[in-house]
Design a protein around this motif. Structure first.
Motif, PDB file in Angstrom:
ATOM      1  N   TYR A 113       0.834  -1.214   0.000  1.00 47.54           N
ATOM      2  CA  TYR A 113       0.000   0.000   0.000  1.00 47.54           C
ATOM      3  C   TYR A 113       0.866   1.259   0.000  1.00 47.54           C
ATOM      4  O   TYR A 113       0.458   2.309  -0.499  1.00 47.54           O
ATOM      5  CB  TYR A 113      -0.936   0.007   1.204  1.00 47.54           C
ATOM      6  CG  TYR A 113      -2.212  -0.778   1.001  1.00 47.54           C
ATOM      7  CD1 TYR A 113      -3.208  -0.294   0.163  1.00 47.54           C
ATOM      8  CD2 TYR A 113      -2.431  -1.992   1.657  1.00 47.54           C
ATOM      9  CE1 TYR A 113      -4.395  -1.011  -0.021  1.00 47.54           C
ATOM     10  CE2 TYR A 113      -3.606  -2.706   1.473  1.00 47.54           C
ATOM     11  CZ  TYR A 113      -4.574  -2.211   0.631  1.00 47.54           C
ATOM     12  OH  TYR A 113      -5.749  -2.914   0.433  1.00 47.54           O
ATOM     13  N   GLU A 114       2.066   1.142   0.553  1.00 41.20           N
ATOM     14  CA  GLU A 114       2.970   2.292   0.569  1.00 41.20           C
ATOM     15  C   GLU A 114       3.480   2.645  -0.833  1.00 41.20           C
ATOM     16  O   GLU A 114       4.013   3.724  -1.054  1.00 41.20           O
ATOM     17  CB  GLU A 114       4.160   2.006   1.490  1.00 41.20           C
ATOM     18  CG  GLU A 114       3.782   1.974   2.960  1.00 41.20           C
ATOM     19  CD  GLU A 114       4.937   1.517   3.836  1.00 41.20           C
ATOM     20  OE1 GLU A 114       6.065   1.358   3.292  1.00 41.20           O
ATOM     21  OE2 GLU A 114       4.725   1.309   5.046  1.00 41.20           O
ATOM     22  N   ARG A 115       3.314   1.723  -1.761  1.00 38.67           N
ATOM     23  CA  ARG A 115       3.756   1.960  -3.137  1.00 38.67           C
ATOM     24  C   ARG A 115       2.588   2.405  -4.020  1.00 38.67           C
ATOM     25  O   ARG A 115       2.361   1.879  -5.099  1.00 38.67           O
ATOM     26  CB  ARG A 115       4.414   0.695  -3.684  1.00 38.67           C
ATOM     27  CG  ARG A 115       5.790   0.517  -3.106  1.00 38.67           C
ATOM     28  CD  ARG A 115       6.404  -0.802  -3.478  1.00 38.67           C
ATOM     29  NE  ARG A 115       7.824  -0.782  -3.160  1.00 38.67           N
ATOM     30  CZ  ARG A 115       8.315  -0.836  -1.932  1.00 38.67           C
ATOM     31  NH1 ARG A 115       7.494  -0.915  -0.890  1.00 38.67           N
ATOM     32  NH2 ARG A 115       9.618  -0.778  -1.716  1.00 38.67           N
ATOM     33  N   GLU A 116       1.892   3.371  -3.553  1.00 36.75           N
ATOM     34  CA  GLU A 116       0.739   3.902  -4.297  1.00 36.75           C
ATOM     35  C   GLU A 116       1.237   4.710  -5.505  1.00 36.75           C
ATOM     36  O   GLU A 116       2.010   5.653  -5.369  1.00 36.75           O
ATOM     37  CB  GLU A 116      -0.102   4.777  -3.373  1.00 36.75           C
ATOM     38  CG  GLU A 116      -1.343   5.344  -4.030  1.00 36.75           C
ATOM     39  CD  GLU A 116      -2.112   6.240  -3.080  1.00 36.75           C
ATOM     40  OE1 GLU A 116      -2.404   7.397  -3.461  1.00 36.75           O
ATOM     41  OE2 GLU A 116      -2.412   5.787  -1.939  1.00 36.75           O
ATOM     42  N   LEU A 117       0.750   4.318  -6.687  1.00 39.17           N
ATOM     43  CA  LEU A 117       1.131   5.041  -7.900  1.00 39.17           C
ATOM     44  C   LEU A 117       0.169   6.174  -8.217  1.00 39.17           C
ATOM     45  O   LEU A 117       0.562   7.217  -8.716  1.00 39.17           O
ATOM     46  CB  LEU A 117       1.208   4.085  -9.089  1.00 39.17           C
ATOM     47  CG  LEU A 117       2.351   3.070  -9.080  1.00 39.17           C
ATOM     48  CD1 LEU A 117       2.408   2.329 -10.411  1.00 39.17           C
ATOM     49  CD2 LEU A 117       3.687   3.747  -8.822  1.00 39.17           C
ATOM     50  N   PHE A 118      -1.115   5.926  -7.943  1.00 37.15           N
ATOM     51  CA  PHE A 118      -2.071   7.021  -8.156  1.00 37.15           C
ATOM     52  C   PHE A 118      -3.381   6.732  -7.430  1.00 37.15           C
ATOM     53  O   PHE A 118      -3.723   5.597  -7.142  1.00 37.15           O
ATOM     54  CB  PHE A 118      -2.327   7.240  -9.656  1.00 37.15           C
ATOM     55  CG  PHE A 118      -3.171   6.183 -10.317  1.00 37.15           C
ATOM     56  CD1 PHE A 118      -4.566   6.258 -10.321  1.00 37.15           C
ATOM     57  CD2 PHE A 118      -2.574   5.113 -10.980  1.00 37.15           C
ATOM     58  CE1 PHE A 118      -5.327   5.290 -10.939  1.00 37.15           C
ATOM     59  CE2 PHE A 118      -3.337   4.149 -11.607  1.00 37.15           C
ATOM     60  CZ  PHE A 118      -4.722   4.235 -11.581  1.00 37.15           C
ATOM     61  N   ARG A 119      -4.096   7.820  -7.168  1.00 33.08           N
ATOM     62  CA  ARG A 119      -5.496   7.806  -6.751  1.00 33.08           C
ATOM     63  C   ARG A 119      -6.244   8.707  -7.711  1.00 33.08           C
ATOM     64  O   ARG A 119      -5.697   9.700  -8.187  1.00 33.08           O
ATOM     65  CB  ARG A 119      -5.683   8.344  -5.329  1.00 33.08           C
ATOM     66  CG  ARG A 119      -5.253   7.401  -4.239  1.00 33.08           C
ATOM     67  CD  ARG A 119      -5.429   8.039  -2.878  1.00 33.08           C
ATOM     68  NE  ARG A 119      -5.036   7.148  -1.809  1.00 33.08           N
ATOM     69  CZ  ARG A 119      -5.869   6.377  -1.128  1.00 33.08           C
ATOM     70  NH1 ARG A 119      -7.176   6.426  -1.395  1.00 33.08           N
ATOM     71  NH2 ARG A 119      -5.434   5.588  -0.166  1.00 33.08           N
ATOM     72  N   SER A 120      -7.494   8.373  -7.970  1.00 32.42           N
ATOM     73  CA  SER A 120      -8.231   9.208  -8.912  1.00 32.42           C
ATOM     74  C   SER A 120      -9.732   9.056  -8.690  1.00 32.42           C
ATOM     75  O   SER A 120     -10.214   7.987  -8.290  1.00 32.42           O
ATOM     76  CB  SER A 120      -7.882   8.824 -10.356  1.00 32.42           C
ATOM     77  OG  SER A 120      -8.610   9.605 -11.270  1.00 32.42           O
ATOM     78  N   HIS A 121     -10.449  10.151  -8.964  1.00 30.56           N
ATOM     79  CA  HIS A 121     -11.912  10.122  -8.976  1.00 30.56           C
ATOM     80  C   HIS A 121     -12.431  10.356 -10.394  1.00 30.56           C
ATOM     81  O   HIS A 121     -13.619  10.628 -10.580  1.00 30.56           O
ATOM     82  CB  HIS A 121     -12.473  11.192  -8.028  1.00 30.56           C
ATOM     83  CG  HIS A 121     -12.104  10.958  -6.586  1.00 30.56           C
ATOM     84  ND1 HIS A 121     -12.662   9.962  -5.829  1.00 30.56           N
ATOM     85  CD2 HIS A 121     -11.210  11.596  -5.789  1.00 30.56           C
ATOM     86  CE1 HIS A 121     -12.136   9.989  -4.613  1.00 30.56           C
ATOM     87  NE2 HIS A 121     -11.248  10.975  -4.562  1.00 30.56           N
TER      88      HIS A 121
END
Length: 341
Positions: A13-21
């Motif tokens: 989870y620490e290797r998050e590449l992106f979040r988007s809505h």
């Protein structure tokens, strides 16, 4: 009971590449990170997250869309995808079958078959992206195959049960691999050892999940087993028809169509004896049967007709096998106990 805890997956989870809505952005990013595909968005609000850790031949990913979405990537091409829902459920359409996956049940999607996926709004998945060429290499070594063509495409049976004994061990291994992802540089561990961990995970998948490579290996082994038994029968028939003939190991091997070494291995495997010991026992059994008929033949005549030229040696072997001397059999009409093998 969840297969993985948040703590176990926290390095991923620490290797998050992106979040988007935004659906369009999410489509573009997932296409770039995993595989170009077509997508149709359904009910719910987009609340996407994508995390990924890349090793040498596989990637560990976590993906969530937050809404219903239909995904059509066609065939995956050069990788295999193991999808394991952490929560919620998804539908997998491939090979003419439809499967719903959920926590406790995943899917191994083959590289060469077209696939369509429907992610429900509640679905978040742990995904393994495995390089097909590396998986084939592991299969080739595991199953003693030669050349990529001997491995071919690898199809896995579905569903992929995650809550039976084999599935539970798989989950532990995946969690163990995730735990090796340090907070900083992936290079903390020796890359050779990390590659071994990856191969070990692939080997477990190949050996403990029904798949086409495992089935082909079993078929080859059955074929080898049948061929070996045919060769053994040819050798034994050749010897049985020539009990009174001086035979060499080379003669018997040639008749069976194998090398001398292979002949010895065949007899050791199936008879737990050497070819010479089997031939001696055949001659002794034939001598015993002839003596027990009481047809007037002398012990010497019987011994010679069954391939024994040294009478003292014949008598000693006969007594060891049948518990009495040859002359006792020729005089005694009573049946003997079964021979000791």
């Amino acid at each position: 009971m969840d297969a993985w805890s948040n703590e176990q997956l926290s390095p991923l989870y620490e290797r998050e590449l992106f979040r988007s809505h935004d659906a369009e952005e999410t489509h573009a990013r997932v296409s770039r990170e995993l595989k170009p595909h077509r997508s149709v968005w359904g009910r719910g609000d987009v609340d996407a997250i994508f995390c990924r850790a890349e090793l040498s031949a596989l990637s560990l990913c976590i993906l969530r869309y937050g809404c219903d979405v239909d995904i059509e990537p066609d065939a995956l091409g050069n990788f295999v995808l193991v999808q394991m829902p952490l929560r919620g459920h998804a539908d997998v359409h491939t090979g003419g079958h439809t499967l719903q996956i959920h926590p406790g049940q995943g899917a191994v999607i083959s590289a060469h078959k077209p696939v369509r996926l429907h992610w429900h709004a509640d679905c978040e998945q742990l995904i393994l992206k495995i390089e097909l060429s590396r998986l084939q290499e592991v299969a080739r070594h595991a199953f003693a195959l030669r050349g990529t063509d001997d491995v071919g495409e690898i199809d896995f049976a579905m569903p992929f049960c995650l809550d039976d004994a084999a599935g539970t061990q798989w989950c532990r291994m995946v969690a163990g691999l995730a735990s090796l992802l340090p907070s900083g540089d992936l290079g903390t561990y020796d890359p050779r050892w990390m590659a071994h961990c990856e191969d070990n995970l692939m080997l477990y998948l190949l050996c403990h999940r029904p798949n086409s490579a495992l089935q082909r290996h079993a078929a080859v082994r059955r074929g080898c087993e049948e061929a070996g038994l045919r060769q053994l029968r040819r050798a034994e028939e050749f010897m049985r028809e020539r009990l009174d003939t001086l035979l060499s190991l080379e003669d018997v091997a040639q008749a069976a169509g194998v090398t001398r070494r292979s002949l010895a291995l065949l007899f050791k495997r199936y008879r737990d004896l050497s070819p010479g010991e089997v031939l001696r026992n055949m001659r002794l059994d034939a001598a015993h049967a002839q003596l027990a008929r009481h047809d007037g033949a002398s012990v010497t005549e019987v011994a010679l007709s069954c391939g024994f030229s040294h009478l003292s040696r014949f008598a000693a072997c006969y007594r060891e096998r049948f518990g009495q001397l040859p002359r006792d059999t020729s005089r005694d009409p009573a049946p003997l106990p079964a021979a000791r093998h």
